[in-house]
Design an enzyme around this catalytic site. Structure first.
Site, PDB file in Angstrom:
ATOM      1  CE  LYS A  93      -3.924  -2.492   1.084  1.00  0.00           C
ATOM      2  NZ  LYS A  93      -3.465  -3.868   1.297  1.00  0.00           N
ATOM      3  NE  ARG A  94       6.138   0.799   1.599  1.00  0.00           N
ATOM      4  CZ  ARG A  94       5.856  -0.157   2.483  1.00  0.00           C
ATOM      5  NH1 ARG A  94       4.611  -0.460   2.770  1.00  0.00           N
ATOM      6  NH2 ARG A  94       6.835  -0.799   3.106  1.00  0.00           N
TER       7      ARG A  94
END
Lengths: 275, 275
Positions: A93-94
Site C-alpha cells: 500500500k505504498r
C-alpha cells in the site's frame, strides 16, 4: 509476468487463488520457533504445500516490517523461494510524491538495490498520477491500485459521491489514462459483490485482486459470477484461512487441504463464468 | 512527545524546522562511502550539525527500504541517535485494514518488535477510519494524516468537489472524529498557501506538517502568515536543500548554515504571527 502468461498459469492450474503470506511470528506453530528464521521456515513449508493449487503469493509487508531488519531478511528469502511460475504481490500500500515513489519502486522491483524482486506492488491512489507512475517505469512490473477495499472504513471516503460517481469509480477511470490492463490491476473488496457489475462496466479487461475470501467472509461464487471476464480477470486472495488452518506439526498439510478446497471450487467457476 | 512539549521546544529553539532525512546512498559525499554504514554516518553528522536549529527530524522511509535489511538497520541507528528533545516522524505513508495497520503501528512505535521508536508516522487516508485508528492506540504517539499534498497529482483526487467541499476537506472534517489536535497532525502542501485559510477554518488548533519549503519551492513567509496559530501549529520540512547543501568534506557545515538561515527566518515569523 505478462497478462497472457498469468492467464496461462490460471488455465493450466485451474485456479485463480492467491495465498496471502500474512505471517505473524506470534501465530506460527511452536515447533518452528526453534529454527534460525521461523518466519521463512513457515513460509517455505506453506509454499511447498500450496504451490500446485495457487497462481500467486502475496506477502503482507507489514508483518515483515514489524520485525525490523530481521523481517526484511525473511521477506527476501521468501520472495527468492517462490517459483517464477507464480505471480508475486508485495502488499505494501505504498504511494508518495514522484522521487519517493521511485525509491519505493526500487524497493520492490530492483533486487540490485533491495534484494527484492516482486512482480507487483499494491499502491494507494490518494496522491494521484505522479505518485503511481514511477512504479510503471519498471518493465514487466505491475501496479495494483486500491479502488474499493473490503473494510468498513471504505465508506469514509471511497464511496463519497462526486458528480454521480463514487470516488473509487473516479480512481478506476482516471488511472486508466496512466497505463492499460497489461500493467495495472485493482484491489476490489469481496464483500461488495453487487458492485462488481458497475466496476466491470468501467474496467472490463483488468485483473482484480480480491481480498477477503475466507477469514474476511467474502462469497467466492458471487465474486466469480460478477467479477470474471474472458481472461479470468480475478486473483482471489485467502490468507489466514489457509496459512493458519492448522497450528501443529501438520500445519502445512492443513493449509494444502484448504487451498485445494478453494481450487476445486475455482475450477467449477472457471468452467462456468470464464467466457 | 505531547502537544505542549512540542510547543515548548519550538518556543525555546525559536524554530519550527523539520529536517527531512531523505538520505540517498547515491548522493552522499564520496568520503563517507568508506565507512561501515555510510547512510547512518551521513545522518549522524547532519543531526550533529542541525540539532540546535530544528525541532524535528523526518526520515523518508522509502530511502531506507530501498536498501533492504541494511537500510532498516541504518534507519534504526538513526532514530536511536536523534535526541528525545526532537519530534521524530516516520514519513512512510502507510495505511491498510485494521489488523495490518496494527502491524504497521508496531513497526514504527514498538521498539521491542521492530527496533524503531518514532513519535509519529504519516498515514494515507484512502482506506478510512479503521485503517488509521490502530496507530492511535499507542499512547503519546501521533498520526500525521495526508490531507493536501504538494505534488501535481494532488489534483487528481484530493481536490475533487464533493457537495461543495474538496475531498481533502472531507478528510480534515471526518478525521476529527477519530482523535483531537493532541494526536493527529496533517500533511498540507506548501505550494497551496492561499488554501491555508480555508484549512485553518476547519482545523484551527492542529499542527500541520508542511513539506516542500526549499527544493520543492514553497514560500515560508506565506505558509507562516496563513498557517500559524497561537501554538505555532506548523512543522515546516526541508530535506534536500539542507542535507545536500554541500557534497564535500564540509557537507555538514553547509547543512548547518542552511538550517540556520531557515531558523533565523522562522524566528521573525514566530514573533510576528504566533498569536
Amino acid at each position: 509476468m505478462t497478462y497472457e502468461e498469468l492467464f496461462q498459469q490460471i488455465s493450466s492450474k485451474k485456479s485463480y487463488l492467491c495465498v496471502g503470506l500474512d505471517t505473524d511470528i506470534r501465530k506460527i506453530p511452536a515447533h518452528l520457533l526453534k529454527t534460525a528464521d521461523p518466519v521463512f521456515e513457515f513460509n517455505k513449508q506453506i509454499i511447498d504445500a500450496t504451490v500446485d493449487h495457487c497462481v500467486s503469493y502475496k506477502p503482507n509487508v507489514a508483518f515483515y516490517e514489524a520485525q525490523g531488519a530481521k523481517g526484511w531478511e525473511s521477506l527476501q528469502k521468501t520472495i527468492e523461494y517462490i517459483p517464477n511460475t507464480h505471480f508475486t504481490i508485495a502488499d505494501a500500500k505504498r504511494g508518495d510524491i514522484g522521487n519517493t515513489s521511485g525509491l519505493y519502486a526500487r524497493t520492490f522491483f530492483d533486487p540490485a538495490s533491495s534484494g527484492l524482486d516482486f512482480d507487483s506492488v499494491t499502491v494507494a491512489p490518494y496522491m494521484g498520477s505522479d505518485s503511481v507512475k514511477p512504479f510503471l517505469e519498471f518493465e514487466n512490473k505491475w501496479v495494483i491500485l486500491l479502488a474499493l477495499t473490503s473494510n468498513t472504513g471504505s465508506s469514509d471516503f471511497q464511496r463519497l459521491n462526486i458528480e454521480g460517481s463514487a470516488l473509487y469509480e473516479h480512481v478506476l477511470r482516471t488511472s486508466q489514462t496512466w497505463a492499460g490492463a497489461d500493467r495495472i490491476m485493482y484491489v476490489v473488496g469481496a464483500t461488495q459483490a453487487s458492485e462488481f457489475q458497475k466496476i466491470r462496466s468501467i474496467i472490463p479487461d483488468h485483473f482484480l485482486l480480491v481480498p477477503g475470501v475466507g477469514a474476511q467472509g467474502g462469497n467466492l461464487e458471487e465474486v466469480s459470477r460478477f467479477g470474471m471476464n474472458a481472461h479470468c480477470g480475478l486473483l482471489v486472495n485467502a490468507s489466514r484461512s489457509i496459512i493458519y488452518a492448522g497450528n501443529g506439526l501438520d500445519f502445512a498439510e492443513k493449509a494444502k487441504a484448504e487451498a485445494l478446497l478453494l481450487q476445486n471450487e475455482m475450477e467449477i467457476y472457471l468452467d462456468k463464468y470464464c467466457k
